[in-house]
Design a protein around this motif. Sequence first.
Motif: not given
Length: 456
Positions: A112-113, A121-127, A158-160, A186-188
């Motif tokens: 995660r980045d 604000g913050i968004v998350a990128l899951d590689w 926000g649901k995987l 969302q999603n942590g």
Amino acid sequence: MLLVIGLSCLVGLGVMVILLGVLSRYMFLTKRQAENRNRDDEEEDVFGDFWESHPGGTQLIYKPSALANWLLRDLQRQSLLQSTDWWMRKWPHIQTIIQNLLPADKILELARDHLQLADGGIVALDWVVGPRGILGTRRGTNTAGSPPLLFIIPNPFGKLTKNTEQFCLRALEKGFYPVIFNRRGQNGCPLVTVKLQAFGEPADLKEAVSYVRFRHPSSLLFLISEGLGSGLLLSYLGECGSSSYITAASCISPVFRCQEWFETGLPWLYDCLLLLYQKFHLSRYSTALADVFPMERVLKSSSLQELHQVLFCQCKGENISWDEYWEHNDPLRDVDEVAVPVMCICSTDDPIRGPAEKTLPIELFRTNPYFFLSLTHYGGHCGFLTKSDVSWSHKVTLDYFSSITEFFQIEEKASVLPRGRSSVTINRRRRETLQRRDRSVTDLHEMFSWKRSYTR
């Protein structure tokens, strides 16, 4: 002992009564939807004789062009949607529940980045980096040999889902590098500003795509969306136009007429589950959000439309009408500006989107050379399950990206551009330069003007 047995029997009987009530209600709603759909079919058949010429159950709807002819010829060589078990064809809700509501297997290995945005604000990128055992040989699609990137936009709740997870696994096997976009809170992903992302507001996505391009400047970038996540994808492509830096995009079970979708409402089971899921996550930030949003009304809302309307139309200090909100957030508001190929995979039995005759903008696909519709008889919402372990929509999407890449490579070899350089080489070098220098809008249009030839 007898008392215990009696109580157990009563509890079992009560559970059976509740289940029968739920089942009868479900059958009633399904029957009513089928009757409405039959009446609509009698009034207007927008699909004409498409199904007669495609007995396999799959039809590609498009405006004729060089790219369309290539895709039609290339995708016809691929297998059609295989026949599934009769219960999948009869009840699309089963496919929908399996792929969207059942918990994901959670076998993906993610790196995660956390990306800080311009407003703090913050968004998350899951590689997606694993599981390692299924990693395929990443085949480069350009001269640098870098793997193609798949930027995945999941649903806005926000649901995987299992659908997203399975797509990532399939993409890894095919040599792609998936990255999942997670919205604020969302999603942590932590919510550090008192701001939520509106339905069709692509500002956060723009910054995330720019960051991914910065990290992988020599890789081709593809966008994929799931369900309602298509609203954000289409908004992004429409606002950015030819400067989106995207090679191609795909929408699996997209919802196009989103305002009507919220107003019409979902079948009661889906509406209740999604409403409760969204309330649960919003309640975690209820104290912090109370300064801007009327959280008491949000948590008491009785439908997805009411919740969305209270959150984004009735904020403290800023009130707008429902229609005004959708003027700025409708995914199709700038659809004429889209300048990259977009494949939409839909089924006519989608219980989430609604009747195909009313919810699919068929004229968009018949008149816009950048949009292609792969339409099937059945598949549910993001389902498209077959007897194999691979969803049909996943296979079609990845085959479509490979076909687009091959088409562009052939076009590059056949075209002689000014200054005697390959178009993709120009794009690649200029994109790297754009990250160091400020280029004008004119340069951006010049950079991507070569792509417009294949739509004629």
